[in-house]
Design a protein around this motif. Structure first.
Motif, PDB file in Angstrom:
ATOM      1  N   ARG A 332       6.386  -9.371  -7.972  1.00  0.00           N
ATOM      2  CA  ARG A 332       5.735  -8.462  -8.929  1.00  0.00           C
ATOM      3  C   ARG A 332       4.352  -8.061  -8.417  1.00  0.00           C
ATOM      4  NH1 ARG A 332       6.508  -7.002 -14.337  1.00  0.00           N
ATOM      5  NH2 ARG A 332       8.507  -8.087 -14.331  1.00  0.00           N
ATOM      6  N   LYS A 333       3.591  -9.037  -7.937  1.00  0.00           N
ATOM      7  CA  LYS A 333       2.251  -8.725  -7.392  1.00  0.00           C
ATOM      8  C   LYS A 333       2.369  -7.776  -6.205  1.00  0.00           C
ATOM      9  CE  LYS A 333      -0.380 -12.911  -8.391  1.00  0.00           C
ATOM     10  NZ  LYS A 333      -0.991 -14.128  -7.852  1.00  0.00           N
ATOM     11  N   THR A 334       3.365  -8.031  -5.370  1.00  0.00           N
ATOM     12  CA  THR A 334       3.533  -7.227  -4.154  1.00  0.00           C
ATOM     13  C   THR A 334       3.874  -5.787  -4.497  1.00  0.00           C
ATOM     14  OG1 THR A 334       4.296  -9.196  -2.992  1.00  0.00           O
ATOM     15  CG2 THR A 334       4.836  -7.078  -1.978  1.00  0.00           C
ATOM     16  N   VAL A 335       4.846  -5.602  -5.375  1.00  0.00           N
ATOM     17  CA  VAL A 335       5.261  -4.238  -5.731  1.00  0.00           C
ATOM     18  C   VAL A 335       4.093  -3.507  -6.384  1.00  0.00           C
ATOM     19  CG1 VAL A 335       6.830  -2.863  -7.149  1.00  0.00           C
ATOM     20  CG2 VAL A 335       7.695  -4.852  -5.917  1.00  0.00           C
ATOM     21  N   GLN A 336       3.386  -4.211  -7.265  1.00  0.00           N
ATOM     22  CA  GLN A 336       2.243  -3.581  -7.927  1.00  0.00           C
ATOM     23  C   GLN A 336       1.192  -3.178  -6.897  1.00  0.00           C
ATOM     24  OE1 GLN A 336       2.372  -2.947 -11.396  1.00  0.00           O
ATOM     25  NE2 GLN A 336       0.793  -1.541 -10.636  1.00  0.00           N
ATOM     26  N   TRP A 337       0.989  -4.027  -5.885  1.00  0.00           N
ATOM     27  CA  TRP A 337       0.004  -3.695  -4.841  1.00  0.00           C
ATOM     28  C   TRP A 337       0.414  -2.408  -4.120  1.00  0.00           C
ATOM     29  CZ3 TRP A 337      -0.260  -2.688   0.333  1.00  0.00           C
ATOM     30  CH2 TRP A 337      -1.550  -2.629   0.885  1.00  0.00           C
ATOM     31  N   TYR A 338       1.679  -2.282  -3.776  1.00  0.00           N
ATOM     32  CA  TYR A 338       2.117  -1.054  -3.080  1.00  0.00           C
ATOM     33  C   TYR A 338       1.989   0.163  -3.996  1.00  0.00           C
ATOM     34  CZ  TYR A 338       3.524  -3.494   1.145  1.00  0.00           C
ATOM     35  OH  TYR A 338       3.486  -4.215   2.303  1.00  0.00           O
ATOM     36  N   LEU A 339       2.262  -0.020  -5.284  1.00  0.00           N
ATOM     37  CA  LEU A 339       2.112   1.103  -6.216  1.00  0.00           C
ATOM     38  C   LEU A 339       0.640   1.519  -6.338  1.00  0.00           C
ATOM     39  CD1 LEU A 339       4.573   0.025  -9.068  1.00  0.00           C
ATOM     40  CD2 LEU A 339       4.892   1.871  -7.394  1.00  0.00           C
ATOM     41  N   ASP A 340      -0.246   0.538  -6.277  1.00  0.00           N
ATOM     42  CA  ASP A 340      -1.683   0.818  -6.424  1.00  0.00           C
ATOM     43  C   ASP A 340      -2.314   1.296  -5.118  1.00  0.00           C
ATOM     44  OD1 ASP A 340      -1.459  -0.055  -9.004  1.00  0.00           O
ATOM     45  OD2 ASP A 340      -2.288  -2.051  -8.620  1.00  0.00           O
ATOM     46  N   ASN A 341      -1.602   1.213  -4.030  1.00  0.00           N
ATOM     47  CA  ASN A 341      -2.198   1.533  -2.724  1.00  0.00           C
ATOM     48  C   ASN A 341      -1.372   2.575  -1.965  1.00  0.00           C
ATOM     49  OD1 ASN A 341      -4.642  -0.445  -2.097  1.00  0.00           O
ATOM     50  ND2 ASN A 341      -3.125  -1.539  -3.324  1.00  0.00           N
ATOM     51  N   GLN A 342      -1.118   3.665  -2.679  1.00  0.00           N
ATOM     52  CA  GLN A 342      -0.276   4.735  -2.098  1.00  0.00           C
ATOM     53  C   GLN A 342      -0.955   5.392  -0.902  1.00  0.00           C
ATOM     54  OE1 GLN A 342       2.743   6.039  -3.676  1.00  0.00           O
ATOM     55  NE2 GLN A 342       2.741   4.837  -5.541  1.00  0.00           N
ATOM     56  N   VAL A 343      -2.304   5.437  -0.914  1.00  0.00           N
ATOM     57  CA  VAL A 343      -3.005   6.073   0.214  1.00  0.00           C
ATOM     58  C   VAL A 343      -2.779   5.237   1.478  1.00  0.00           C
ATOM     59  CG1 VAL A 343      -5.269   6.728   1.135  1.00  0.00           C
ATOM     60  CG2 VAL A 343      -4.720   7.136  -1.272  1.00  0.00           C
ATOM     61  N   TRP A 344      -2.903   3.919   1.340  1.00  0.00           N
ATOM     62  CA  TRP A 344      -2.644   3.013   2.477  1.00  0.00           C
ATOM     63  C   TRP A 344      -1.228   3.258   3.002  1.00  0.00           C
ATOM     64  CZ3 TRP A 344       0.987  -0.684   3.672  1.00  0.00           C
ATOM     65  CH2 TRP A 344       0.672  -1.588   4.685  1.00  0.00           C
ATOM     66  N   MET A 345      -0.303   3.362   2.065  1.00  0.00           N
ATOM     67  CA  MET A 345       1.102   3.537   2.439  1.00  0.00           C
ATOM     68  C   MET A 345       1.312   4.862   3.175  1.00  0.00           C
ATOM     69  SD  MET A 345       3.721   2.035  -0.254  1.00  0.00           S
ATOM     70  CE  MET A 345       4.182   3.462  -1.132  1.00  0.00           C
ATOM     71  N   GLU A 346       0.680   5.922   2.647  1.00  0.00           N
ATOM     72  CA  GLU A 346       0.831   7.234   3.303  1.00  0.00           C
ATOM     73  C   GLU A 346       0.239   7.195   4.704  1.00  0.00           C
ATOM     74  OE1 GLU A 346      -0.843   9.947   0.427  1.00  0.00           O
ATOM     75  OE2 GLU A 346       0.772   9.353  -0.951  1.00  0.00           O
ATOM     76  N   GLU A 347      -0.907   6.527   4.844  1.00  0.00           N
ATOM     77  CA  GLU A 347      -1.540   6.463   6.172  1.00  0.00           C
ATOM     78  C   GLU A 347      -0.655   5.735   7.175  1.00  0.00           C
ATOM     79  OE1 GLU A 347      -6.132   6.890   4.734  1.00  0.00           O
ATOM     80  OE2 GLU A 347      -5.492   4.959   5.588  1.00  0.00           O
ATOM     81  N   VAL A 348      -0.077   4.603   6.771  1.00  0.00           N
ATOM     82  CA  VAL A 348       0.692   3.825   7.770  1.00  0.00           C
ATOM     83  C   VAL A 348       2.076   4.427   8.036  1.00  0.00           C
ATOM     84  CG1 VAL A 348      -0.509   1.648   7.323  1.00  0.00           C
ATOM     85  CG2 VAL A 348       1.642   2.106   6.164  1.00  0.00           C
ATOM     86  N   THR A 349       2.540   5.279   7.140  1.00  0.00           N
ATOM     87  CA  THR A 349       3.882   5.830   7.363  1.00  0.00           C
ATOM     88  C   THR A 349       3.851   7.225   7.992  1.00  0.00           C
ATOM     89  OG1 THR A 349       3.939   6.571   5.058  1.00  0.00           O
ATOM     90  CG2 THR A 349       5.051   4.504   5.557  1.00  0.00           C
ATOM     91  N   SER A 350       2.650   7.685   8.353  1.00  0.00           N
ATOM     92  CA  SER A 350       2.612   8.981   9.037  1.00  0.00           C
ATOM     93  C   SER A 350       2.692   8.725  10.542  1.00  0.00           C
ATOM     94  CB  SER A 350       1.317   9.717   8.682  1.00  0.00           C
ATOM     95  OG  SER A 350       0.241   8.945   9.128  1.00  0.00           O
ATOM     96  N   GLY A 351       2.807   9.753  11.321  1.00  0.00           N
ATOM     97  CA  GLY A 351       2.735   9.630  12.784  1.00  0.00           C
ATOM     98  C   GLY A 351       3.855   8.803  13.384  1.00  0.00           C
TER      99      GLY A 351
END
Ligand code: NAD
Ligand code: TYD
Length: 377
Positions: A332-351
């Protein structure tokens, strides 16, 4: 027992790979809890990310060094300059699928890199005056994958389980563990090895199972389950792993190995189904609900280990460590962290991430297996 070096007058440690998943969680926690300065040596490969260390980039207790663990001269200079009482060696190539497609980098970083760290650290250790040498330790962070695979009814891996690595990643980590062992026995290096099970939590790069499934599910993309999804892993929340490393650093016996695990064995399919249920709950407005409709069984990973499980009894008995998160609270903590950190996710999944996704998943056939239902759990 040794006087705790954590409260000694030389509160600096050298961490390698501290911009990666586990390393960054470790460094963030270490500094937040006031344990002292960290020299963080990281090559910032695709897996290393300064975004993981945001709050520390201006903090004088965090000294980031962009460099290679294979550069023994650099490691020696850092040891001489900062005089850390411990080296915590996380840096590695860490993804099994990448090791299958390109093993060379694994041999170089995991074997040659560990050799370089050991040689530089040994030279440093030998130059220390006795009162500093007494505290010095080299902690090598390793994996349960060195032990190979378990049958369904076999007991979990313990510290004396013979090594039987099956992937290039596992073989390279096993080789590095053997080097550490040999440096202890031959040269008297004050080293300790930890072998941990699968981690999950914030800052994990979305090439690994859980973050990959979260990223794909949020985008309505297929959730690729390898083979029949019945492979078992023993999941541990990353902060519990960091706490284990701290406990070992503080009071672990040099020359010893400690297994770390969550006593939490789950099949991959169960993990993905549980994640889908959680996403249904936490993202009620998603147009991809129920998320489990996105699951696809795809071609298996070559040489895929069927089951890992860890007996962490030694760590619990000797050092009083115990996992604090349950799988349910940690997920639950992990999923919530990814939901709260969409910018981090977008940065690492580009390129370059996109290139990896098409290389690893582009030509995997989707099996004829019928759609998953909750009863598959
Ligand atoms: P990761 O791939 O997320 O991070 C690895 C870090 O090492 C990155 O920051 C990368 O830039 C750095 N690095 C790579 N090559 C380097 C080099 N030559 N010099 C300096 N830095 C370099 O890995 P992770 O998942 O955080 O794993 C950390 C350690 O823990 C590894 O040794 C891994 O084998 C071990 N481990 C991981 C797990 C897990 O589930 N992730 C479980 C048990 C053990
Ligand atoms: P992974 O996170 O790569 O860790 P490891 O291989 O070190 O255990 O994979 C965890 C499990 O999930 C493993 O059995 C492989 C499986 N898996 C999938 O089924 N699909 C995927 O897309 C990935 C990345 C992993």
């Amino acid at each position: 027992m040794l006087e705790s070096p954590i409260s000694s007058n030389s509160p600096c440690i050298l961490v390698t790979g501290g911009a990666g998943f586990i390393g960054s969680n470790f460094v963030l926690n270490w500094i937040a809890s006031g344990k002292g300065r960290v020299v963080n040596l990281d090559l910032l490969t695709y897996a290393g990310n300064l975004g993981n260390l945001g709050p520390l980039l201006e903090n004088p207790d965090h000294i980031l060094v962009h460099g290679d663990i294979c550069d023994r001269g650099l490691v020696g200079e850092l040891l001489l300059e900062h005089r850390p009482w411990a080296v915590v060696h996380f840096a590695a190539e860490s993804h099994v699928d990448r090791s299958i497609r390109g093993p060379e980098a694994f041999l170089k970083t995991n074997i040659e890199g560990t050799f370089s760290m050991l040689q530089a650290s040994l030279e440093h250790f030998r130059s220390l005056p006795p009162h500093e040498a007494r505290h010095f330790r080299f902690l090598h962070v390793s994996t349960d994958e060195v032990y190979g695979t378990l049958a369904p009814d076999e007991p979990p891996f313990h510290e004396k389980t013979p090594f039987a690595p099956n992937s290039p990643y596992a073989a390279s980590k096993a080789a590095s563990d053997h080097l550490v062992r040999a440096w202890v026995h031959t040269y008297g290096m004050p080293a300790i090895i930890t072998n941990c099970s699968n981690n999950y939590g914030p800052f994990q790069f979305p090439e690994k199972l859980l973050p990959l499934m979260i990223v794909n599910a949020l985008a309505g993309k297929p959730l690729p389950v390898y083979g029949d999804g019945q492979q078992v892993r023993d999941w541990l929340y990353v902060i519990d792993h960091c706490r284990a490393i701290e406990a070992v650093l503080k009071a672990g016996r040099t020359g010893e190995t400690y297994n770390v695990g969550g006593s939490n064995q789950q099949t991959n399919l169960t993990v993905v189904l549980t994640l889908c249920d959680l996403l249904d709950e936490l993202v009620p407005g998603s147009r991809y609900r129920p998320h489990q409709q996105l699951i696809r069984f795809v071609d298996d990973r070559p040489g895929h280990d069927r089951r890992y499980a860890i007996d962490a009894g030694k760590l619990e008995r000797e050092l009083g460590w115990k996992a604090e998160e349950t799988f349910s609270s940690g997920l639950r903590k992990t999923v919530q962290w990814y939901l709260d950190n969409q910018v981090w996710m977008e940065e690492v999944t580009s390129g370059s991430y996109q290139k990896w996704v098409s290389a690893n998943y582009g030509d995997r056939a989707i099996s004829e297996r019928s759609t998953v239902t909750a009863s598959a759990k």
